[in-house]
Enzyme design. Structure first.
Site, PDB file in Angstrom:
ATOM      1  N   TYR A 145       0.829  -1.211   0.000  1.00 49.88           N
ATOM      2  CA  TYR A 145       0.000   0.000   0.000  1.00 49.88           C
ATOM      3  C   TYR A 145       0.865   1.263   0.000  1.00 49.88           C
ATOM      4  CZ  TYR A 145      -4.372  -2.518   0.176  1.00 49.88           C
ATOM      5  OH  TYR A 145      -5.433  -3.321  -0.184  1.00 49.88           O
ATOM      6  N   GLN A 183     -15.687   3.043  -6.376  1.00 49.06           N
ATOM      7  CA  GLN A 183     -15.018   1.878  -5.795  1.00 49.06           C
ATOM      8  C   GLN A 183     -13.523   2.175  -5.629  1.00 49.06           C
ATOM      9  OE1 GLN A 183     -16.631  -1.930  -7.919  1.00 49.06           O
ATOM     10  NE2 GLN A 183     -17.025  -0.206  -9.284  1.00 49.06           N
ATOM     11  N   HIS A 202     -15.052   1.566  -0.990  1.00 44.00           N
ATOM     12  CA  HIS A 202     -13.993   0.645  -0.547  1.00 44.00           C
ATOM     13  C   HIS A 202     -12.905   1.348   0.252  1.00 44.00           C
ATOM     14  CE1 HIS A 202     -15.307  -2.052  -4.139  1.00 44.00           C
ATOM     15  NE2 HIS A 202     -16.107  -2.167  -3.112  1.00 44.00           N
ATOM     16  N   ASN A 224     -17.128   2.196 -20.841  1.00 44.48           N
ATOM     17  CA  ASN A 224     -16.063   1.280 -20.428  1.00 44.48           C
ATOM     18  C   ASN A 224     -15.208   0.928 -21.642  1.00 44.48           C
ATOM     19  OD1 ASN A 224     -15.370  -0.002 -17.827  1.00 44.48           O
ATOM     20  ND2 ASN A 224     -15.310  -1.850 -19.085  1.00 44.48           N
ATOM     21  N   ARG A 270       1.859   1.802  -3.473  1.00 45.33           N
ATOM     22  CA  ARG A 270       0.762   2.384  -4.262  1.00 45.33           C
ATOM     23  C   ARG A 270       0.586   3.852  -3.899  1.00 45.33           C
ATOM     24  NH1 ARG A 270      -4.041  -1.862  -3.565  1.00 45.33           N
ATOM     25  NH2 ARG A 270      -5.185  -0.378  -4.899  1.00 45.33           N
TER      26      ARG A 270
HETATM   27  C1  BV8 Z   1     -18.600  -8.451   0.947  1.00 44.90           C
HETATM   28  C2  BV8 Z   1      -9.935  -2.645  -2.001  1.00 44.90           C
HETATM   29  C3  BV8 Z   1     -20.010  -9.521   2.528  1.00 44.90           C
HETATM   30  C4  BV8 Z   1      -8.596  -3.222  -2.018  1.00 44.90           C
HETATM   31  C5  BV8 Z   1     -11.597  -3.959  -3.186  1.00 44.90           C
HETATM   32  C6  BV8 Z   1     -19.022 -14.907  -5.063  1.00 44.90           C
HETATM   33  C7  BV8 Z   1     -19.999 -14.298  -5.787  1.00 44.90           C
HETATM   34  C8  BV8 Z   1     -20.331 -12.963  -5.522  1.00 44.90           C
HETATM   35  C9  BV8 Z   1     -19.662 -12.224  -4.538  1.00 44.90           C
HETATM   36  C10 BV8 Z   1     -18.684 -12.858  -3.843  1.00 44.90           C
HETATM   37  C11 BV8 Z   1     -18.358 -14.165  -4.088  1.00 44.90           C
HETATM   38  N1  BV8 Z   1     -17.372 -14.498  -3.261  1.00 44.90           N
HETATM   39  C12 BV8 Z   1     -17.059 -13.423  -2.492  1.00 44.90           C
HETATM   40  C13 BV8 Z   1     -17.857 -12.432  -2.854  1.00 44.90           C
HETATM   41  C14 BV8 Z   1     -17.880 -11.136  -2.346  1.00 44.90           C
HETATM   42  C15 BV8 Z   1     -16.721 -10.276  -2.903  1.00 44.90           C
HETATM   43  C16 BV8 Z   1     -16.750 -10.200  -4.416  1.00 44.90           C
HETATM   44  O1  BV8 Z   1     -17.551  -9.520  -5.008  1.00 44.90           O
HETATM   45  N2  BV8 Z   1     -15.793 -10.940  -5.041  1.00 44.90           N
HETATM   46  C17 BV8 Z   1     -15.746 -10.931  -6.517  1.00 44.90           C
HETATM   47  C18 BV8 Z   1     -14.311 -10.771  -6.991  1.00 44.90           C
HETATM   48  C19 BV8 Z   1     -16.392 -12.187  -7.010  1.00 44.90           C
HETATM   49  N3  BV8 Z   1     -17.007  -8.983  -2.366  1.00 44.90           N
HETATM   50  C20 BV8 Z   1     -16.535  -8.741  -1.119  1.00 44.90           C
HETATM   51  O2  BV8 Z   1     -15.807  -9.479  -0.493  1.00 44.90           O
HETATM   52  C21 BV8 Z   1     -17.030  -7.434  -0.526  1.00 44.90           C
HETATM   53  N4  BV8 Z   1     -17.522  -7.670   0.779  1.00 44.90           N
HETATM   54  O3  BV8 Z   1     -19.212  -8.942   0.015  1.00 44.90           O
HETATM   55  O4  BV8 Z   1     -18.922  -8.611   2.280  1.00 44.90           O
HETATM   56  C22 BV8 Z   1     -19.389 -10.879   2.504  1.00 44.90           C
HETATM   57  C23 BV8 Z   1     -18.591 -11.207   3.554  1.00 44.90           C
HETATM   58  C24 BV8 Z   1     -18.063 -12.507   3.549  1.00 44.90           C
HETATM   59  C25 BV8 Z   1     -18.255 -13.399   2.450  1.00 44.90           C
HETATM   60  C26 BV8 Z   1     -19.045 -12.997   1.376  1.00 44.90           C
HETATM   61  C27 BV8 Z   1     -19.611 -11.712   1.387  1.00 44.90           C
HETATM   62  C28 BV8 Z   1     -15.865  -6.421  -0.430  1.00 44.90           C
HETATM   63  C29 BV8 Z   1     -15.427  -6.013  -1.807  1.00 44.90           C
HETATM   64  C30 BV8 Z   1     -14.359  -4.927  -1.705  1.00 44.90           C
HETATM   65  C31 BV8 Z   1     -12.997  -5.517  -1.932  1.00 44.90           C
HETATM   66  N5  BV8 Z   1     -12.018  -4.458  -2.055  1.00 44.90           N
HETATM   67  N6  BV8 Z   1     -10.615  -3.027  -3.221  1.00 44.90           N
HETATM   68  C32 BV8 Z   1      -7.644  -2.428  -2.840  1.00 44.90           C
HETATM   69  O5  BV8 Z   1      -8.080  -1.652  -3.650  1.00 44.90           O
HETATM   70  O6  BV8 Z   1      -6.472  -2.654  -2.621  1.00 44.90           O
HETATM   71  S1  BV8 Z   1     -12.412  -4.448  -4.629  1.00 44.90           S
HETATM   72  C33 BV8 Z   1     -11.489  -3.978  -5.993  1.00 44.90           C
HETATM   73  O7  BV8 Z   1     -12.283  -4.386  -7.096  1.00 44.90           O
HETATM   74  C34 BV8 Z   1     -11.318  -2.495  -6.152  1.00 44.90           C
HETATM   75  O8  BV8 Z   1     -11.728  -1.689  -5.109  1.00 44.90           O
HETATM   76  C35 BV8 Z   1     -12.226  -2.170  -7.306  1.00 44.90           C
HETATM   77  O9  BV8 Z   1     -12.834  -1.020  -7.190  1.00 44.90           O
HETATM   78  C36 BV8 Z   1     -13.171  -3.329  -7.359  1.00 44.90           C
HETATM   79  C37 BV8 Z   1     -13.807  -3.455  -8.727  1.00 44.90           C
HETATM   80  O10 BV8 Z   1     -12.847  -3.425  -9.709  1.00 44.90           O
HETATM   81  P1  BV8 Z   1     -12.960  -2.287 -10.868  1.00 44.90           P
HETATM   82  O11 BV8 Z   1     -12.824  -0.959 -10.246  1.00 44.90           O
HETATM   83  O12 BV8 Z   1     -14.156  -2.554 -11.691  1.00 44.90           O
HETATM   84  O13 BV8 Z   1     -11.610  -2.578 -11.636  1.00 44.90           O
HETATM   85  P2  BV8 Z   1     -11.351  -3.717 -12.753  1.00 44.90           P
HETATM   86  O14 BV8 Z   1      -9.890  -3.737 -12.969  1.00 44.90           O
HETATM   87  O15 BV8 Z   1     -12.051  -4.980 -12.406  1.00 44.90           O
HETATM   88  O16 BV8 Z   1     -12.094  -3.143 -14.057  1.00 44.90           O
HETATM   89  C38 BV8 Z   1     -11.652  -1.934 -14.635  1.00 44.90           C
HETATM   90  C39 BV8 Z   1     -12.496  -1.739 -15.887  1.00 44.90           C
HETATM   91  O17 BV8 Z   1     -12.128  -0.483 -16.465  1.00 44.90           O
HETATM   92  C40 BV8 Z   1     -12.268  -2.814 -16.952  1.00 44.90           C
HETATM   93  O18 BV8 Z   1     -13.531  -3.313 -17.386  1.00 44.90           O
HETATM   94  C41 BV8 Z   1     -11.556  -2.054 -18.096  1.00 44.90           C
HETATM   95  O19 BV8 Z   1     -12.008  -2.468 -19.365  1.00 44.90           O
HETATM   96  C42 BV8 Z   1     -12.010  -0.628 -17.863  1.00 44.90           C
HETATM   97  N7  BV8 Z   1     -11.071   0.393 -18.323  1.00 44.90           N
HETATM   98  C43 BV8 Z   1      -9.710   0.322 -18.359  1.00 44.90           C
HETATM   99  N8  BV8 Z   1      -9.204   1.511 -18.824  1.00 44.90           N
HETATM  100  C44 BV8 Z   1     -10.279   2.322 -19.070  1.00 44.90           C
HETATM  101  C45 BV8 Z   1     -11.471   1.613 -18.739  1.00 44.90           C
HETATM  102  N9  BV8 Z   1     -12.696   2.135 -18.891  1.00 44.90           N
HETATM  103  C46 BV8 Z   1     -12.777   3.418 -19.369  1.00 44.90           C
HETATM  104  N10 BV8 Z   1     -11.680   4.170 -19.685  1.00 44.90           N
HETATM  105  C47 BV8 Z   1     -10.429   3.659 -19.558  1.00 44.90           C
HETATM  106  N11 BV8 Z   1      -9.364   4.407 -19.891  1.00 44.90           N
END
Ligand code: BV8
Ligand code: ZN
Length: 276
Positions: A99, A137, A155, A249, A102
């Site tokens: 961190y 996020q 987040h 996106n 970052r």
């Molecule tokens: C919770 C902090 C209750 C850290 C982050 C199974 C099914 C469903 C859900 C779950 C599951 N198993 C577990 C879960 C829950 C889990 C979850 O959703 N997991 C996912 C991966 C399946 N969620 C959690 O754990 C949340 N808490 O649910 O609590 C609970 C408790 C116990 C058990 C179950 C549930 C907490 C989630 C928060 C985690 N922390 N970040 C850090 O940052 O260091 S999440 C992390 O991903 C980031 O914060 C980020 O914001 C988030 C989403 O990612 P994006 O921002 O969308 O980034 P990504 O790279 O994915 O996409 C970027 C996009 O931009 C791409 O599409 C790309 O094409 C596009 N792009 C690129 N360049 C450009 C662009 N677009 C436009 N212009 C450009 N120039």
């Protein structure tokens, strides 16, 4: 005849830009993009209550890595080690070093025209007495640096720390330190004030995001893969409450096929043209 969350027919899908069609010629593509930007601008102009949900993509043009995909942070670093309470308990030094790294990178970057356009949209709408809420996020603080007032940080924020014992939150922009930070109040170990996987979001923060999504008549999703819950659920909540939903996106997401308007491209190029 197959439909989706918005109950769209194949014809409607065509209008919203169905990926199964061969890619149009560059001119035709630009013309379609221009037409869509105009439609997005008009829809925004008519909206009374707007909610914008952003993800890492909105900061990509500032040089901040996104999370997923080939260039994503989670390619080089395991989310299980670096972004879970268990990972922190196993090795707090390693997690803090990541961190702090970052933070150092963020000292070298600036908000981009996408951030600036969203800050301007907020001011424009406030001046017209229309409701606007930015929900992010992102933990990078670039929306605030661009002038956005009080975005909902789902987040957390990378410049803040939280005491693992008494919960005191502290820290400010620019702070870089070595080793493990200790709480000024109780001397216990501090952790990044960030929501990690498996952790619940702050209830008050989540409540204000849900309200913004459920009360809006227009939700714009920008630069998020919509892969993480519960944040991604906000987009469906808005749709379920009858709001128009648009997405900007770089690449298709799980929502592209059903949103009312999809603009594929860079938010730093598209948003300034939408918020003139
Ligand atoms: C919770 C902090 C209750 C850290 C982050 C199974 C099914 C469903 C859900 C779950 C599951 N198993 C577990 C879960 C829950 C889990 C979850 O959703 N997991 C996912 C991966 C399946 N969620 C959690 O754990 C949340 N808490 O649910 O609590 C609970 C408790 C116990 C058990 C179950 C549930 C907490 C989630 C928060 C985690 N922390 N970040 C850090 O940052 O260091 S999440 C992390 O991903 C980031 O914060 C980020 O914001 C988030 C989403 O990612 P994006 O921002 O969308 O980034 P990504 O790279 O994915 O996409 C970027 C996009 O931009 C791409 O599409 C790309 O094409 C596009 N792009 C690129 N360049 C450009 C662009 N677009 C436009 N212009 C450009 N120039
Ligand atoms: Zn403490």
């Amino acid at each position: 005849m197959a439909t989706d969350p918005k109950g769209k027919s194949p014809a409607a899908k065509q209008a919203a830009g169905d990926a199964s069609q061969p890619p149009p010629e560059p001119q035709a593509r630009d013309a379609r993009r221009d037409e869509r930007i105009a439609r997005l601008r008009d829809s925004l102009a008519r909206a009374r209550r707007v909610c914008v949900l952003t993800g890492a993509g909105v900061s990509a043009e500032s040089g901040v890595p996104v999370y997923r995909g080939n260039e994503g942070l989670y390619q080089a670093f395991s989310a299980a080690d670096m972004a879970t309470p268990e990972g922190f308990a196993r090795n707090p030094e390693k997690v803090w070093a990541w961190y702090i790294d970052r933070r150092r990178q963020l000292l070298e970057v600036k908000p981009n025209p996408g951030h600036a356009a969203l800050a301007r949209l907020e001011q424009l709408m406030a001046a017209q007495g229309r409701a606007f809420r930015l929900v992010t996020q992102n933990i990078d603080g670039l929306h605030q640096a661009a002038g956005s007032r009080d975005p909902v940080e789902l987040h957390g924020n990378i410049w803040k720390t939280r005491c693992t014992e008494c919960g005191t939150v502290s820290g400010q922009y620019g702070e870089i330190f070595e080793g493990l930070p200790r709480c000024a109040r109780c001397k216990a170990l501090c952790r990044p004030h960030i929501v990690w996987f498996g952790e619940l979001l702050d209830p008050a923060v989540w409540q204000s995001a849900v309200r913004a999504a459920c009360e809006c008549d227009f939700l714009l999703s920008v630069g998020t893969s919509a892969a993480v819950q519960p944040a991604a659920g906000l987009i469906h909540m808005a749709a379920a409450n009858g709001a128009l939903v648009a997405e900007i996106n770089l690449e298709e997401t799980a929502n592209t096929r059903w949103v009312d308007l999809s603009l594929l491209g860079k938010s730093g190029e598209i948003l300034p043209r939408v918020v003139e």
